[in-house]
Design a protein around this motif. Structure first.
Motif, PDB file in Angstrom:
ATOM      1  N   GLU A   1       0.988  -1.165  -0.143  1.00  0.00           N
ATOM      2  CA  GLU A   1       0.604  -0.246   0.039  1.00  0.00           C
ATOM      3  C   GLU A   1       1.057   1.428   0.101  1.00  0.00           C
ATOM      4  N   ALA A   2      -0.347   2.646  -0.083  1.00  0.00           N
ATOM      5  CA  ALA A   2       0.893   3.561  -0.509  1.00  0.00           C
ATOM      6  C   ALA A   2       1.256   4.310   0.688  1.00  0.00           C
ATOM      7  N   THR A   3       1.738   5.623   1.505  1.00  0.00           N
ATOM      8  CA  THR A   3       2.283   6.469   2.641  1.00  0.00           C
ATOM      9  C   THR A   3       0.948   6.290   2.934  1.00  0.00           C
ATOM     10  N   LYS A   4       0.730   6.716   4.637  1.00  0.00           N
ATOM     11  CA  LYS A   4       0.150   6.656   4.916  1.00  0.00           C
ATOM     12  C   LYS A   4      -0.797   5.359   6.143  1.00  0.00           C
ATOM     13  N   THR A   5       0.175   4.447   6.090  1.00  0.00           N
ATOM     14  CA  THR A   5      -0.606   3.115   6.765  1.00  0.00           C
ATOM     15  C   THR A   5       1.556   2.896   7.139  1.00  0.00           C
ATOM     16  N   ALA A   6       0.813   1.706   8.185  1.00  0.00           N
ATOM     17  CA  ALA A   6       2.131   1.359   8.881  1.00  0.00           C
ATOM     18  C   ALA A   6       1.468  -0.104   9.246  1.00  0.00           C
ATOM     19  N   VAL A   7       2.770  -1.442   8.615  1.00  0.00           N
ATOM     20  CA  VAL A   7       2.205  -2.546   9.309  1.00  0.00           C
ATOM     21  C   VAL A   7       3.329  -2.815  10.187  1.00  0.00           C
ATOM     22  N   LYS A   8       2.406  -2.723  11.333  1.00  0.00           N
ATOM     23  CA  LYS A   8       3.618  -3.463  12.481  1.00  0.00           C
ATOM     24  C   LYS A   8       4.130  -4.561  13.002  1.00  0.00           C
ATOM     25  N   GLY A   9       5.888  -4.365  13.306  1.00  0.00           N
ATOM     26  CA  GLY A   9       5.589  -5.679  12.955  1.00  0.00           C
ATOM     27  C   GLY A   9       6.910  -5.718  14.663  1.00  0.00           C
ATOM     28  N   ALA A  10       7.752  -7.069  15.142  1.00  0.00           N
ATOM     29  CA  ALA A  10       7.944  -7.449  16.414  1.00  0.00           C
ATOM     30  C   ALA A  10       7.113  -7.211  17.237  1.00  0.00           C
ATOM     31  N   VAL A  11       5.687  -8.022  16.753  1.00  0.00           N
ATOM     32  CA  VAL A  11       4.900  -7.236  17.824  1.00  0.00           C
ATOM     33  C   VAL A  11       4.502  -8.651  19.480  1.00  0.00           C
ATOM     34  N   ALA A  12       4.428  -8.109  20.218  1.00  0.00           N
ATOM     35  CA  ALA A  12       5.078  -9.638  21.223  1.00  0.00           C
ATOM     36  C   ALA A  12       3.566  -8.499  22.140  1.00  0.00           C
ATOM     37  N   LEU A  13       3.447  -9.381  23.522  1.00  0.00           N
ATOM     38  CA  LEU A  13       2.610  -9.023  24.625  1.00  0.00           C
ATOM     39  C   LEU A  13       3.432  -8.655  25.773  1.00  0.00           C
TER      40      LEU A  13
END
Length: 904
Positions: free
Chosen positions: A166-178
């Motif tokens: 997708e274009a800008t103004k999005t964010a895919v979160k990585g290194a997800v943890a609790l």
């Protein structure tokens, strides 16, 4: 106060830093997604890069929450989630209101589902997989992969599904943890406001090491160290002078008090003779506490509330402890206060805080409750008045507290519970015998009465109840269902247990086959009842459970244990069967006949094997005639109609006669009488007199007697005792003893006995005269028996409505499916067929006189019921007639036992 702990639990406190940049979301609280604990709330957080900057944020629906803003004074509950994992290893996330984070496709895009009911459907797009880069990827969709992240919408950043392309103004979160969520620091003052003064601490996450992890109620006082301790931290005092919750560190009261502490120890493991070094919770005086270095730094310890799905709990967290790794242990102490077992576990300090569950009362070890492989109990609970008048039971699939004697009756599987070890450490699980519904993770707390417990079972019908567990005496694998074996030619009638209004009067109505292939009802006086053939399935359905239980303190597993079994039946009228929707058809449908009360059964069928029936039979008026009824289908047990299933007597009768016989079972033991007049089986024969009555009936009835006593249903003898007590003829204690004697296995099982009681049959009449009575009892059903031939032997049916069964050598009254068969053989007749006989002498009562036969030359004394002698003579013939007043008289013939007769 109990100054000895039977179990001292070891544990390591969390060594996380309080000065972390992100406060709540620091590494000390980080939990990998795969290691989540069910029911515990977490912050779900991850990172993304933007223009060279790294953003660490927690997921929330409206906007991401910067981790640095989540502090112990400002927890963010909208960013807290509960984790659920499915069988495929995928994850789903639920908020505090029980709504899952789910998405739906709309106009080519994916949006968050608004409504809770829609979001919680299994078909909703709510399952995520964890990628190698610790990103959450949405499962069960086609096309380009979609990941959990955020999207800019009008300068807001709501949670969204994002593609990497997708274009800008999005964010895919990585290194997800609790990250563990501890919402609020708790002070001694507000803890007391919440829990009061009477409480106990349970260290639940260490209980699985061994034994009980409880410090008992009133043995722990939460105190603070006064002005010296700026953070108002906790100290757990187990013995000491009441100081209203405040100590000054180092003063005399502090030194004299005793506290829970963490110490470094060496101890030999008696099981494998190994010396271990580690940290252990123990009890120490305040004076010792301030001496050493290897102790808890209470000045840096804090107490927190944490959020869970069912309740709030508490965490004790400490800033600094010794070392980076350590071993924790728990000691089991015997009666001599000597350590007999040490269980160990190695942990990494800083990974696990000390989780504390607060209870009210002394925690009871689960190993003392779930302490048998197959322990089935009734769970009864106290009402507001303290009487144990409630019972835990099952109606359909709902677990509820009922009044005892209702749907949760203790004699049937719906009110019986298998006791097992709970999923969580030191808890108990109850498994319903009917359909295996469970109440899990029950904590038991002792009360001041043995065997009575206060229980904690969050979110269930049992929570907060005061209960006792009673062994279910009637439990067996086949209990609760009709299970009579197939007998060729045997037929049954099915009648409603509650009389029904028909034609302006209340009558029993019977199940019958209708000419229009319907199953309807008719009344017996119209001869509309159908005789049904019930054919049992060849094999029972085994209902199995896998569970854990304790053997001593060791946890064992029972796999595929058969807890309940039931048979199905086809119900036929000639070549027509009751089938689906309770209509007649040529092909059968298998039904369960489930018992709901004594002699009462409901008809049900199901497409599953888990005990949850889907369709029940109900008596319902037809639309055409309000005085006629049909069989309708309902989906709840509460709406079902219960039936009495009665055997239609196809058997030949013992010949109508009056004779002396011996009666024995197939093993050669004879029907006899105990010293308390209970009918039993004995090695030596007892001659019984079978005396036919109603001989012209299709099936004659019989009086059965011996030595002046007649066989009778025990209920009748109990009624006699009640009457005698009401007339002040016996004491309350005598009444209780007499009634108890009429039951077998009293009071546990309380099955009605067959008894003998002093009585004689009135000559040639269908009536009985009791000892001491002046008037006879006409047509007494409890005294009359049918003797029916079955395969060359005989069964006994008491006309009050029960068959004669045998339990451990005792004759009892019960159902046909447990009937006992007997062999009856003629024996020498010590008396004539008529009158009341003594050896060779006969006493025959007439009108105003008594005839004495066979007593020539013997002295005869006749007395009335008051003991007054009305005749005293030596008879000169074998047929002497002696005048006597009307009523009951006692006749004593020289050399013979006295007998009674009724003079007309």
């Amino acid at each position: 106060m109990n100054k000895r702990f039977s179990t001292l639990l070891a544990g390591i406190l969390l060594a996380g830093s309080f000065s972390s940049t992100y406060a709540q979301l620091d590494n000390a609280r980080k939990v990998e997604l795969e290691k989540f604990k069910e029911g515990r709330a977490y912050y779900l957080a991850g990172t993304h890069e933007d223009s060279g900057n790294s953003y660490f944020q927690a997921f929330a629906l409206a906007n991401p929450v910067n981790a640095a803003t989540i502090t112990e004074t400002a927890p963010t509950t909208e960013a807290q989630w509960f984790v659920v994992k499915n069988a495929q290893g995928q994850y789903s996330f639920m908020d505090k209101d029980g709504k899952f984070l789910a998405f739906v496709e709309k106009d080519g895009a994916y949006i968050v589902v608004d409504k809770k009911d829609d979001a919680n459907k299994e078909t909703a797009l709510r399952w995520f997989g964890l990628t190698a880069k610790k990103q959450l990827q949405l499962m069960n969709v086609t096309g380009a992969p979609l990941y959990l992240g955020f999207k800019n919408v009008n300068n807001q950043w709501p949670i969204a599904l994002v593609s990497k392309n997708e274009a800008t103004k999005t964010a895919v979160k990585g290194a997800v943890a609790l990250y563990e969520a501890y919402d609020t620091p708790i002070t001694p003052a507000n803890f007391r406001d919440i829990e009061g003064d009477n409480f106990s601490f349970d260290f639940t996450e260490y209980a699985e090491l061994q034994g009980d992890s409880t410090f008992n109620d009133n043995e722990i006082t939460v105190v603070t160290l006064g002005a010296e301790t700026a953070n108002n931290s906790f100290l757990l005092m187990v013995e000491g002078e009441d100081t209203n919750g405040t100590f000054t560190k180092g003063d005399d009261k502090f030194k004299a008090a005793k506290f829970i502490y963490l110490t470094k120890n060496n101890l030999t493991n008696n099981v494998n003779d190994e010396t271990l070094t580690g940290y252990r919770y123990d009890v120490i005086s305040g004076a010792e506490l301030i001496k050493g270095d290897n102790k808890i730094d209470f000045d840096n310890a804090k107490f927190y509330a944490y959020t869970s799905l069912n309740q709030d709990g508490y965490i004790l967290k400490q800033k600094d402890v010794l070392g980076k790794t350590g071993t924790v242990w728990v000691d089991k102490v015997d009666a001599a206060n000597e350590v007999s077992y040490v269980a160990t576990r190695e942990v990494k300090i800083g990974q696990s805080p000390m989780v504390i569950e607060v209870g009210h009362g002394t925690r009871v070890a689960a190993s003392s409750i779930a302490n048998a492989k197959t322990l089935v109990v009734n769970v009864v609970a106290a009402n507001a008045n303290g009487a144990f008048a409630k019972a835990l039971g099952l109606e359909d699939a709902s677990i509820k507290m009922y009044d005892k004697g209702s749907a949760a009756m203790k004699n049937y599987p719906a009110g019986q519970w298998l006791v097992a070890a709970g999923t969580e450490a030191n808890t108990v699980k109850l498994i319903n015998v009917q359909n295996f519904e469970t109440i899990d993770n029950i904590a038991f707390y002792a009360t001041d009465k043995a065997g009575i417990y206060k229980v904690k079972a969050n979110g269930t019908a049992l929570d907060g109840e005061t209960i006792k567990l009673e062994v279910a005496q009637s439990y067996s694998q086949e209990n609760g269902y009709f299970h009579a074996e197939n007998v060729e030619g045997q037929t049954y009638t099915l009648a409603t247990m509650v009389e029904t209004l028909v034609g302006g009067q209340y009558v029993d109505v019977y199940l019958k086959a209708d000419a229009d292939n319907k199953v309807v009802f008719g009344t017996p006086f119209e001869e509309r009842a159908t005789e049904w053939t019930l054919t049992r399935s060849d094999k029972a359905t085994d209902h199995k459970a896998t569970y854990k239980y304790y053997e001593g303190t060791s946890l064992k597993e029972s796999k595929d244990e058969v807890i309940r079994k039931d048979y199905t039946y086809t119900i036929a009228d000639d070549d027509q069967f009751i089938a689906g929707a309770f209509k007649l058809a040529g092909a059968p449908l298998s039904f369960y006949l489930r018992q709901v009360a004594k002699d009462a059964y409901v008809i049900a069928y199901t497409t599953t094997t888990d005990g949850d029936f889907s369709v029940y039979a109900q008596l319902a008026p037809t639309t055409s005639d309000e005085n006629d009824y049909k069989l309708d289908q309902k989906n709840t047990l509460a709406a079902a109609t219960s039936f009495n299933i009665s055997v239609v007597q196809p058997f030949a009768s013992y010949p109508a006669d009056s004779k002396w016989v011996n009666v024995c079972d197939v093993l050669g033991k004879f029907v006899s009488a105990s010293e308390t007049d209970a009918a039993i089986l004995a090695k030596e024969p007892m001659k019984l007199f079978v005396d036919s009555v109603n001989a012209k009936d299709a099936t004659p009835k019989f009086f059965i007697s011996q030595n002046g006593k007649m066989m009778v249903a025990g209920s009748y003898v109990a009624d006699l005792a009640e009457t005698a007590y009401e007339n002040d003829e016996i004491t309350a204690a005598e009444r209780a003893a007499l009634i108890a004697n009429t039951w077998y296995d009293y009071p546990a099982n309380a099955i009605r006995r067959v008894m003998f009681t002093e009585a004689v049959r009135v000559e040639n009449q269908d009536s009985v005269l009791l000892a001491g009575a002046e008037e006879a009892i006409e047509t007494p059903a409890e005294f009359k028996f049918q003797i029916l031939e079955v395969d060359g032997a005989y069964i006994l049916y008491n006309m009050a409505g029960d068959y004669v069964n045998v339990l451990n050598g005792n004759l009892v009254l019960g159902e046909f499916n447990a009937v006992e068969t007997f062999v009856i053989e003629d024996t020498e007749a010590p008396t004539a067929n008529e009158g009341i006989a003594t050896s060779e002498v006969k006493v025959i009562a007439g009108e105003g006189n008594v005839t004495i036969a066979g007593a020539a030359g013997k002295k005869v004394v006749i007395s009335n019921i008051l003991g007054q002698v009305v005749a005293n003579t030596v008879v000169s013939s074998d047929n002497a007639v002696i005048a006597a007043p009307a009523g009951v008289v006692v006749v004593a013939v020289e050399g013979e036992a006295a007998v009674k007769a009724i003079v007309k």
